[in-house]
Enzyme design. Structure first.
Site, PDB file in Angstrom:
ATOM      1  N   GLU A 163       0.809  -1.223   0.000  1.00  0.00           N
ATOM      2  CA  GLU A 163       0.000   0.000   0.000  1.00  0.00           C
ATOM      3  C   GLU A 163       0.841   1.272   0.000  1.00  0.00           C
ATOM      4  OE1 GLU A 163      -2.661  -3.189   1.872  1.00  0.00           O
ATOM      5  OE2 GLU A 163      -0.578  -2.534   2.149  1.00  0.00           O
ATOM      6  N   PHE A 183     -11.932  -6.747  13.880  1.00  0.00           N
ATOM      7  CA  PHE A 183     -10.831  -7.201  13.031  1.00  0.00           C
ATOM      8  C   PHE A 183     -10.485  -6.142  11.988  1.00  0.00           C
ATOM      9  CE2 PHE A 183      -9.426  -9.490   9.133  1.00  0.00           C
ATOM     10  CZ  PHE A 183      -8.209  -9.965   9.621  1.00  0.00           C
ATOM     11  N   GLN A 184      -9.226  -5.779  11.936  1.00  0.00           N
ATOM     12  CA  GLN A 184      -8.696  -4.768  11.026  1.00  0.00           C
ATOM     13  C   GLN A 184      -9.393  -3.414  11.161  1.00  0.00           C
ATOM     14  OE1 GLN A 184      -8.418  -6.455   7.007  1.00  0.00           O
ATOM     15  NE2 GLN A 184      -6.366  -7.208   7.482  1.00  0.00           N
ATOM     16  N   LYS A 230     -17.776  -0.393   5.496  1.00  0.00           N
ATOM     17  CA  LYS A 230     -18.086  -1.423   4.516  1.00  0.00           C
ATOM     18  C   LYS A 230     -19.583  -1.507   4.209  1.00  0.00           C
ATOM     19  CE  LYS A 230     -17.310  -6.202   3.157  1.00  0.00           C
ATOM     20  NZ  LYS A 230     -16.657  -7.497   3.434  1.00  0.00           N
ATOM     21  N   MET A 262      24.345   9.382   3.168  1.00  0.00           N
ATOM     22  CA  MET A 262      24.243  10.708   3.764  1.00  0.00           C
ATOM     23  C   MET A 262      24.496  10.659   5.263  1.00  0.00           C
ATOM     24  SD  MET A 262      23.860  13.883   3.000  1.00  0.00           S
ATOM     25  CE  MET A 262      22.826  14.292   1.601  1.00  0.00           C
TER      26      MET A 262
END
Length: 555
Positions: free
Chosen positions: A51, A113-114, A163, A468
């Site tokens: 993602e 969940f999630q 959802k 760096m």
């Protein structure tokens, strides 16, 4: 007509002219992906490997095209994986709409969940965000999100959709997108006249062009202003390409890794005109000793930037393009002055050093890249030494040509951004200049580039170190190299081939041209070139911490 929430979302995206979405599916967005499947002839979905790659690709797409970039992820970890990309876009004022799925409204607040409070998490790094719990409000929210992302100072907006909302049915009425309101000048005419008077009277003026000039589409206006007044121009890292690097008035970049010419000019100037820039610490360094002889004029769309980091004597707030037009119309036309001649003397005395001495040097690679692309390639970068070398040694002649994470400094940004830029500009050659440390972070997106047959070029400046940070440890920490050696034996050529890309290894200057020519000739396959450079190759100049910007270390 009656549509599901998922279908309403897709129709609203079509309204906004969205043709590409970068995303990764999951349970909370299944209804959206089902609607996307049915709309695949209208909207292209790019399936990324992670993602974060989606958010960086949407960002690169937006920076390269000037359109709004769109990314899509599921709830929980899918949403949180977007956060770094959203913050990157926020810091650099990039218009992105991030769409996330959320658990059903009946499960909110129950540690489902999630489930994660992504609107709470992203509140400080978005222009605005929404959680959608009512399908009847969805269409207006999507339309508002795109308007907010584009208007004024652009930035990311997040839409979190429960959802059950994507499954619910509501009435959908098509609507033409509202035109983005033109930013007013805001500043009054007498302030414009005052600015013109100050510019006319100044003997040693300079212009700083920032990323806001490109965002405002004010590049031509800036060129006309600078050429009429003969004022020397410098840019921030984000402003690369906002003023042509080939123009005689251009002095190079400003600040911590700016040219000595620029930093000396700042310290000697009597008028410092900043346009679309935010005076970050990497530009001004020691604020008490920045431009000590100069009055500061600041032209910017965002009033919050005026006086935030430095005292401003002449604030001009509003539409950068229109303000520049007004000033240019009224200001005196100047001849090439003693100040211009002094700048030219400094340019000759203090050029950026480019040598090979038989060794493979970053400057040489980038100079050859510039020549072989005719200076026309779109360059994305990761973050580190290679990023600064890319800013120093490739000349940018147009806006939206240099795409880099400036404000957040996001390692792993470049490959996703390169993919997004290539999809947005299919007729351009897009090159990602990377360090080996940054490339490791998101190299999985090579799979995305291979799948979609993108002819991107990844140029890895491989010094087997976090270059760096190692440079700072060498210069300021008595060479105590703590956790910066990453000589892990990774074979980047084999890795590229494993993904289905072309891999090449370059160790000598005489191999550079052939490798670049082969890479640039690729039509439908990504190419990774592993340039092996010395571990102790450094970025110069560099301003030490706490020093004034004219106190540079040059070697």
């Amino acid at each position: 007509m009656k549509l599901t929430g998922a279908e309403i979302l897709i129709e609203c995206l079509k309204e906004q002219g969205v043709d590409t979405i970068f995303g990764f599916p999951g349970g909370a967005v299944l209804n959206i992906y089902d609607a996307l499947y049915k709309a695949k002839d209208s909207i292209r979905h790019i399936l990324v490997s992670h993602e974060q790659g989606a958010s960086h690709a949407a960002d690169g797409y937006a920076r390269a095209t000037g359109k709004v970039g769109v990314c899509l992820a599921t709830s929980g970890p899918g949403a949180t994986n977007l956060v770094t990309g959203i913050a990157t876009a926020y810091m650099d004022s990039v218009p992105v709409v991030a769409i996330t799925g959320q658990v059903a409204t009946s499960l909110l607040g129950k540690d489902s969940f999630q489930e994660v409070d992504i609107t709470g998490i992203t509140m400080p790094i978005t222009k605005h965000n929404y959680i959608v719990k009512d399908v009847n409000k969805l269409a207006d929210i999507v339309r508002d999100a795109f308007r907010i992302a584009k208007e004024g100072r652009p930035g990311p907006v997040l839409i979190d959709i429960c959802k059950d909302v994507t499954a619910a049915v509501a009435e959908y009425t098509p609507k033409e997108p509202e035109p983005v309101k033109e930013i007013p000048i805001k500043v009054k005419e007498d302030k414009i006249d005052e600015a013109v008077k100050v510019i006319n009277e100044s003997q040693k003026p300079i212009i700083l062009s920032g990323g806001g000039v490109s965002i405002a589409g004010a590049n031509e206006e800036l060129i006309k202003f600078a050429e009429k007044t003969k004022i020397p121009v410098t840019t921030t890292l984000m402003g690369m390409g906002s003023f042509p690097g080939t123009n005689d008035l251009y002095m190079g970049m400003i600040g911590m890794h700016g040219t000595k010419t620029t930093n000396l000019a700042v310290s000697e100037s009597d008028l410092f005109i900043a346009i679309g820039a935010r005076f970050s610490d990497r530009v001004i360094s020691n604020v008490e000793r920045f431009a000590p002889k100069a009055k500061i004029m600041h032209i910017d769309v965002d009033p919050a930037e005026i006086g935030k980091n430095i005292v401003v004597h002449y604030p001009l707030i509003g539409n950068i393009k229109k303000i520049l037009e007004k000033i240019t119309e009224k200001v005196d036309e100047k001849e090439y002055s003693e100040w211009n001649k002094k700048i030219d003397e400094w340019k000759k005395a203090y050029p950026l050093k480019s040598r090979t001495k038989g060794e493979l040097k970053p400057s040489y690679i980038l100079e050859r890249m510039y020549e072989l692309t005719g200076g026309k390639a779109v360059i994305t970068t990761e973050v580190g030494q290679h990023q600064i070398w890319a800013a120093q040694f490739y000349k940018y002649s147009s806006p939206r040509q240099f795409l880099s994470s400036g404000g957040l400094g996001t390692m792993g940004y470049g490959l996703g951004a390169c993919i997004g830029a290539q999809i947005g500009l299919p007729d351009k050659k897009v090159i990602n200049v990377a360090g080996d440390g940054s490339f490791r972070m998101n190299c999985n997106e090579l799979a995305t580039a291979v799948e979609y047959k993108l002819p991107i070029v990844v140029a890895i400046f491989n010094n087997r170190a976090l270059g760096m940070v190692r440079q700072w440890q060498n210069l300021f920490y008595d060479s105590r190299y703590s956790a910066t050696s990453i000589d892990r034996g990774t074979d980047f050529v084999a890795l590229a081939k494993a993904y289905g890309a072309i891999g090449m290894n370059v160790t000598k200057p005489e191999e550079v041209d052939d490798a670049l020519k082969e890479a640039l000739a690729s039509k439908d396959t990504p190419v990774v070139i592993n340039f092996e450079i010395d571990k102790d190759e450094k970025v110069f100049p560099i301003v030490p911490p706490g020093a004034a910007i004219d106190e540079l270390i040059e070697e």
